[in-house]
Design a protein around this motif. Sequence first.
Motif, PDB file in Angstrom:
ATOM      1  N   GLY A 132      -5.816   4.289  -0.184  1.00 37.08           N
ATOM      2  CA  GLY A 132      -5.450   2.586  -0.384  1.00 37.08           C
ATOM      3  C   GLY A 132      -6.728   2.024   0.269  1.00 37.08           C
ATOM      4  O   GLY A 132      -7.210   2.096   1.581  1.00 37.08           O
ATOM      5  N   ILE A 139      -2.244  -1.310   9.062  1.00 33.39           N
ATOM      6  CA  ILE A 139      -2.019   0.227   8.626  1.00 33.39           C
ATOM      7  C   ILE A 139      -2.245   1.067   9.458  1.00 33.39           C
ATOM      8  O   ILE A 139      -1.541   1.919   9.608  1.00 33.39           O
ATOM      9  CB  ILE A 139      -3.589  -0.519   8.056  1.00 33.39           C
ATOM     10  CG1 ILE A 139      -3.099  -1.256   7.208  1.00 33.39           C
ATOM     11  CG2 ILE A 139      -3.441   1.147   7.357  1.00 33.39           C
ATOM     12  CD1 ILE A 139      -4.615  -1.245   5.731  1.00 33.39           C
ATOM     13  N   LEU A 192       0.690  -1.099  -0.213  1.00 35.94           N
ATOM     14  CA  LEU A 192       0.202   0.483  -0.029  1.00 35.94           C
ATOM     15  C   LEU A 192       0.463   1.722   0.021  1.00 35.94           C
ATOM     16  O   LEU A 192       0.150   2.040  -0.386  1.00 35.94           O
ATOM     17  CB  LEU A 192      -1.164  -0.305   0.850  1.00 35.94           C
ATOM     18  CG  LEU A 192      -2.093  -1.168   0.791  1.00 35.94           C
ATOM     19  CD1 LEU A 192      -3.110  -1.504   2.546  1.00 35.94           C
ATOM     20  CD2 LEU A 192      -3.032  -0.959   0.075  1.00 35.94           C
ATOM     21  N   ILE A 231       1.923   3.148   2.341  1.00 34.17           N
ATOM     22  CA  ILE A 231       1.385   3.883   3.490  1.00 34.17           C
ATOM     23  C   ILE A 231       2.394   5.745   3.261  1.00 34.17           C
ATOM     24  O   ILE A 231       2.736   5.448   4.261  1.00 34.17           O
ATOM     25  CB  ILE A 231       1.094   3.028   4.835  1.00 34.17           C
ATOM     26  CG1 ILE A 231       0.265   1.664   4.358  1.00 34.17           C
ATOM     27  CG2 ILE A 231       0.404   3.943   5.525  1.00 34.17           C
ATOM     28  CD1 ILE A 231       0.150   1.057   5.818  1.00 34.17           C
ATOM     29  N   TYR A 243      -7.178   5.241   4.161  1.00 33.09           N
ATOM     30  CA  TYR A 243      -7.276   3.636   3.724  1.00 33.09           C
ATOM     31  C   TYR A 243      -8.116   2.876   4.018  1.00 33.09           C
ATOM     32  O   TYR A 243      -8.744   3.304   5.334  1.00 33.09           O
ATOM     33  CB  TYR A 243      -6.194   2.880   4.284  1.00 33.09           C
ATOM     34  CG  TYR A 243      -4.785   3.683   4.190  1.00 33.09           C
ATOM     35  CD1 TYR A 243      -4.118   2.863   2.742  1.00 33.09           C
ATOM     36  CD2 TYR A 243      -4.250   4.385   4.498  1.00 33.09           C
ATOM     37  CE1 TYR A 243      -3.274   3.518   2.527  1.00 33.09           C
ATOM     38  CE2 TYR A 243      -2.824   5.502   3.728  1.00 33.09           C
ATOM     39  CZ  TYR A 243      -1.973   4.539   3.050  1.00 33.09           C
ATOM     40  OH  TYR A 243      -0.814   5.128   2.395  1.00 33.09           O
TER      41      TYR A 243
END
Length: 307
Positions: free
Chosen positions: A96, A39, A17, A19, A25
């Motif tokens: 994401g 995450i 992803l 991040i 997300y």
Amino acid sequence: MDFNHISVLLEESVNSLNIKPSGVYVDCTAGGGGHSAEILKHLNENGRMVLIDQDPDAIKTVTERFKGDERVTIVHNNFCNFADILQSIGVESVDGIVADLGVSSHQLDTAERGFSFHNDAPLDMRMSQSGKSAKDVVNTYSKNELYNVISRYGEEKFSDRVAGAIVKARDKQPIETTLQLAEIVSNAIPAKFRRNGHPARKTFQAIRIEVNGELDVLKNTLPVMFSKLKVGGVMSIITFHSLEDRIVKDYFRTLKAGCTCPKDFPVCVCGNSPKAVVKSGGVKASGKELDENNRSRSAKLRTATKL
């Protein structure tokens, strides 16, 4: 309610992803919150995590797990309503998206949910715990409808025999439990073909997919999900069987494709250009993960990054 689920390809999917600490997300299949928790470790106080799940058990679990975390928004819904969900919580676009498809460990291991052919329980298989059940499919679909479901979604070589056996059995009495169905299916498969895994596995998969509309949801929602990604955003999808993977692979191929004009055209007239960067093939579980979680053996991760 404890929603036990071992998140597959956890490190690989989260890393894919890329991040951003203050990004937004979405976990489309929250389950026990494994992917979301990982995450969240990468997000600062300005980041946001949206968790979606249609299973009430999952919603209870993640609500308790992330209680007090102001970065987290939990939505009890099917991700087929992706655009409406984002609109309802005031999110226009995201950085994401992750989706861990298929049935969860919790759903398989909770006998009364009726997903498993190993334990006797009412035929159910509803991820949302509402609507049409496996019992309804098995007892009301015509032989031809059952054949189509088992052939298409289970890729069962003996679909006609299995469908016929189900209809014959239910004419005597309704099929109401998982072990009833498993026995009927097993007896319909020729003995020499019963050695490679449980003979009812493909039929149970097919009926589960039919009950939950899994493939239609995936096919119809992938373009919606992609449309909500910001430029540079990543969509990461984990599949567990060839039917799911084929849908994701084919859609990602369209995103990756550029000009679609015939090769003998001197200049491009279609105006198409690549919409995403897609990694070739798919990422599978490592040997270590396979040793720790046998259910990861069929998992495959595919990612697309929006251009």
